[in-house]
Write a protein that holds these residues in place. Sequence first.
Motif, PDB file in Angstrom:
ATOM      1  N   TRP A  85     -27.697-100.527  52.536  1.00 45.11           N
ATOM      2  CA  TRP A  85     -27.888 -99.489  53.355  1.00 45.11           C
ATOM      3  C   TRP A  85     -28.149 -98.229  52.570  1.00 45.11           C
ATOM      4  CZ3 TRP A  85     -29.870 -97.894  57.646  1.00 45.11           C
ATOM      5  CH2 TRP A  85     -30.015 -96.451  58.055  1.00 45.11           C
ATOM      6  N   HIS A  86     -29.232 -97.237  52.452  1.00 38.62           N
ATOM      7  CA  HIS A  86     -29.386 -96.308  51.794  1.00 38.62           C
ATOM      8  C   HIS A  86     -30.115 -95.159  52.416  1.00 38.62           C
ATOM      9  CE1 HIS A  86     -27.753 -95.681  47.713  1.00 38.62           C
ATOM     10  NE2 HIS A  86     -27.839 -97.049  47.872  1.00 38.62           N
ATOM     11  N   GLU A  87     -30.302 -95.479  53.799  1.00 38.67           N
ATOM     12  CA  GLU A  87     -31.145 -94.299  54.397  1.00 38.67           C
ATOM     13  C   GLU A  87     -30.169 -93.450  55.097  1.00 38.67           C
ATOM     14  OE1 GLU A  87     -34.362 -95.055  54.188  1.00 38.67           O
ATOM     15  OE2 GLU A  87     -33.970 -96.844  53.155  1.00 38.67           O
ATOM     16  N   GLY A  88     -30.679 -92.282  55.572  1.00 40.22           N
ATOM     17  CA  GLY A  88     -29.983 -91.404  56.363  1.00 40.22           C
ATOM     18  C   GLY A  88     -29.377 -91.644  57.537  1.00 40.22           C
ATOM     19  N   PHE A  89     -28.677 -90.749  58.186  1.00 37.97           N
ATOM     20  CA  PHE A  89     -27.991 -91.150  59.413  1.00 37.97           C
ATOM     21  C   PHE A  89     -29.348 -91.250  60.657  1.00 37.97           C
ATOM     22  CE2 PHE A  89     -26.447 -89.222  63.532  1.00 37.97           C
ATOM     23  CZ  PHE A  89     -25.518 -90.012  63.739  1.00 37.97           C
ATOM     24  N   GLY A  90     -29.082 -91.990  61.441  1.00 34.46           N
ATOM     25  CA  GLY A  90     -29.955 -92.251  62.616  1.00 34.46           C
ATOM     26  C   GLY A  90     -31.120 -93.122  62.358  1.00 34.46           C
ATOM     27  N   ALA A  91     -31.301 -93.310  61.078  1.00 36.52           N
ATOM     28  CA  ALA A  91     -32.504 -94.235  60.792  1.00 36.52           C
ATOM     29  C   ALA A  91     -32.059 -95.889  61.102  1.00 36.52           C
ATOM     30  CB  ALA A  91     -32.912 -94.350  59.283  1.00 36.52           C
ATOM     31  N   VAL A  92     -32.994 -96.662  61.573  1.00 36.32           N
ATOM     32  CA  VAL A  92     -32.710 -97.994  61.748  1.00 36.32           C
ATOM     33  C   VAL A  92     -33.948 -98.765  60.912  1.00 36.32           C
ATOM     34  CG1 VAL A  92     -32.590 -99.851  63.178  1.00 36.32           C
ATOM     35  CG2 VAL A  92     -32.238 -97.713  63.779  1.00 36.32           C
ATOM     36  N   VAL A  93     -33.449 -99.466  59.756  1.00 35.19           N
ATOM     37  CA  VAL A  93     -34.218 -99.989  58.753  1.00 35.19           C
ATOM     38  C   VAL A  93     -33.864-101.466  58.727  1.00 35.19           C
ATOM     39  CG1 VAL A  93     -35.262 -98.037  57.616  1.00 35.19           C
ATOM     40  CG2 VAL A  93     -33.384 -99.030  56.792  1.00 35.19           C
ATOM     41  N   GLU A  94     -35.001-102.299  58.066  1.00 36.77           N
ATOM     42  CA  GLU A  94     -34.410-103.590  57.692  1.00 36.77           C
ATOM     43  C   GLU A  94     -34.199-103.620  56.394  1.00 36.77           C
ATOM     44  OE1 GLU A  94     -37.674-106.406  58.437  1.00 36.77           O
ATOM     45  OE2 GLU A  94     -37.707-105.963  60.568  1.00 36.77           O
ATOM     46  N   ALA A  95     -33.238-104.568  55.989  1.00 31.00           N
ATOM     47  CA  ALA A  95     -32.544-104.504  54.864  1.00 31.00           C
ATOM     48  C   ALA A  95     -33.832-105.087  53.789  1.00 31.00           C
ATOM     49  CB  ALA A  95     -31.217-105.179  54.551  1.00 31.00           C
TER      50      ALA A  95
END
Lengths: 256, 530
Positions: free
Chosen positions: B387-397
């Motif tokens: 995890w390295h994205e900001g708050f609230g983002a939903v991404v695939e590792a």
Amino acid sequence: MANKRKTFLLIWVLTAVGCLFVFLKYASPKIFQVLMAKDHPMPMPSTLMMWYMIMGVLAGLVYATTSNQKFADFLSFLLPGSGSLIKSFLQKMLFVGFPVLVGWFVYTWAIPGAASPVELRIQHPTLPQDFEKLENPLRQKDEETQRKSIEEGKILFQTYCRPCHGSKADGNGPFANSFRLRPINFQDPGTIATVVDNYLFWRIKEGAPGLPSEATPWDSAMPSWKDDLKDDEIWMIIMGEYDTAGVMPRQREKLE
Amino acid sequence: MIKAFKKGLIGFGLIGVGICFFWLCGEVSAQSSHLFRTYKHEVPQKLQETPEAVAEGKKVYEKRCWYCHGIEGKGDGPASKTMFPKPRNFTRNEYKVRSTTLGSVPTDEDLFRIITSGIEGTAMPFWNTISETERWQVIFYVKTFNEQFMKDVTAKVVSVVSIASTPESVKRGQELFKETKCYECHGEDGRGNGPLTVALQTEWNMPYRARDLTKGWNFKGGNTIEDIYRTISTGFNETPMGSYLEKLSDEDRWHVAHFVKSLAKDMASDVVVKVKLCENDQLPTESSDENWSKATAVEVPLAGQIIATPRHWAPSIDAIMIKALYNKSEIAFLLEWDDSTNKQEEIFRDAVSLQFPTKIPESLKKPYFAMGDSGGTVNLWSWKAYWHEGFGAVVEAPENESGSVIEMNAKGFKSVTIQPSESQNVTGTGIYQNGRWKVVLKRTLKTEDAKGDMQFEIGKLIPVAFAVWDGSNSDVGGQKSVSSWYYVSLEKPVPKTVFAYVLIAIIMGASVEMWFIARLRRFPPKLEEE
């Protein structure tokens, strides 16, 4: 024809011992599974197995030595002679088989065995004193209130207890497979039918973490509900639980 | 000539018997048993459907069924709040397991089968514990919730005739699985991770989960080839699983069924994870390493964490597979589990944790299986997806990010401590491929932190427990799938001397035998008739 049977006496005795082994090893676990109504096979303990096998071999020898004639027949199988093809085949098999069997025994004793876990627990720890004096207040109420309490309790049971103990209180809830110490089957007459309401009250309130040290929570997954359910709700669950399982609590002995 | 032939025959026979004997000896293995509900096909003679039977059925329903299915049959009973999947709503035609065409209501026999069998992976129990009469009566009552049962009097039943599976059929089925776009929901490897499922689940928040076809025990309508064929033909009402009765020919549906059947596996469960000695000096660091094929896989069923609040009633991960290898200095674990998505959020992330006691228990007493207790500390090896994205983002590792590993100690839920950085000696990587997480965790057998770390010993039974988090199911902290205590055991290598002992034993056995026979032949027993 009788003569022929006698020639193979040694082989018959060996076959009988072999059959005994196969029976003890493979058939008896299944038979005991049916007899004891368990859902898993009941394997024979290895020491018991050894004693049965020793007795089997001795019985064979006793039989073979009941008369001199029999004993002579018994040993004469090993003699060379005008044997048929089958006799010489069995003879050779015996000659090779004996050292191989000895070798195999030594092998099984010498290889490092994988330890298998032993798991015991106190099935029925004693009710702590604090809980002994309690009375289920709802059992004192009138019939209508009791009926309502049972129904309320059943709803709570279906909501919070069902995932492990099952809709039928048979210990087959959807999570049951995941706990190696399976949730208890309350329909079993050896479980909640042998205790009083207080006991269940203690178990629900304190759960596995509240078990006394002689029955420490090694594997029991019973949660402690004291922070989440009110006392009244627990008493209701108990009444609903007995009703769902179709059993009655043990009756208290009348004190003089 | 004939004599030589006879001797040869006997010799070969003996060798054959010997090989069979040793082969049989190797086959004996222990299995732990689970009670999975299976779809039962037998249906007895139907009861007469009379108003009295319906009235009796109402009584049965209001005694046993309404807690989940609701008093009005809307699937909203008070107990349904701790359930996923939710109970069937009888007022709608959302019946799944049917022998009738898509959109039709099931036959009475279909309902009888499902009530008798229960549904694995859901809360529906098997009701073969109540009488057949009661089961028929309750079916008649359940039918009154939906008018369609009155309208569709003559249901069109899809016939099922078994066809034997061949490798060609499985291969053709695999092609059809692609052509018919089954993978869009079920995923390329059938793990229920297709893009449509993921979209429905995460973006639309729909309650539909495509079946993980590799978990044979979870097939709702049964996992025999006839059951799979029937499901493909009839589809599940009111779900994305449609009927392929018209889209595929009868033969093609059999091919697909055979392919699906070839994916479905039983759970390889055991109580002890046997850790094999890896003769090579290096232990695998990647899940793709070939050396893992040497290790025996153990699968462990998982339940929601229901021990302490917040309780998790609806876990999405129901099993984890474990393999382990060790060498002179290190031990490595491979943990694999099916997860339909790889979506991570700041708080809700996919994770796995191994739990050991800090000491190998001498007695039967172990720390409490759920994070230890005041009398017994546990050592946790925890891996979390990247995890390295900001708050609230939903991404695939991303695949090249291997996640992070931390080592912790716990003395119960409320006292969890992260070990100081000098004691952090577990390394690990995780990779998500085709609906499955594969995480490798590795550590030296012994560490300097003897108080906080498990010190592995060969031949001992070492308790181990597992926990898995599914970020897309909002799993975090105590919201997780858990197991109770299992064991790992580092197998002792077979010492070379064993074979010398065996050889000596065979020679000694043979000598005793020869001595006995020689003696017997010199002094043969006197037969009375002679």
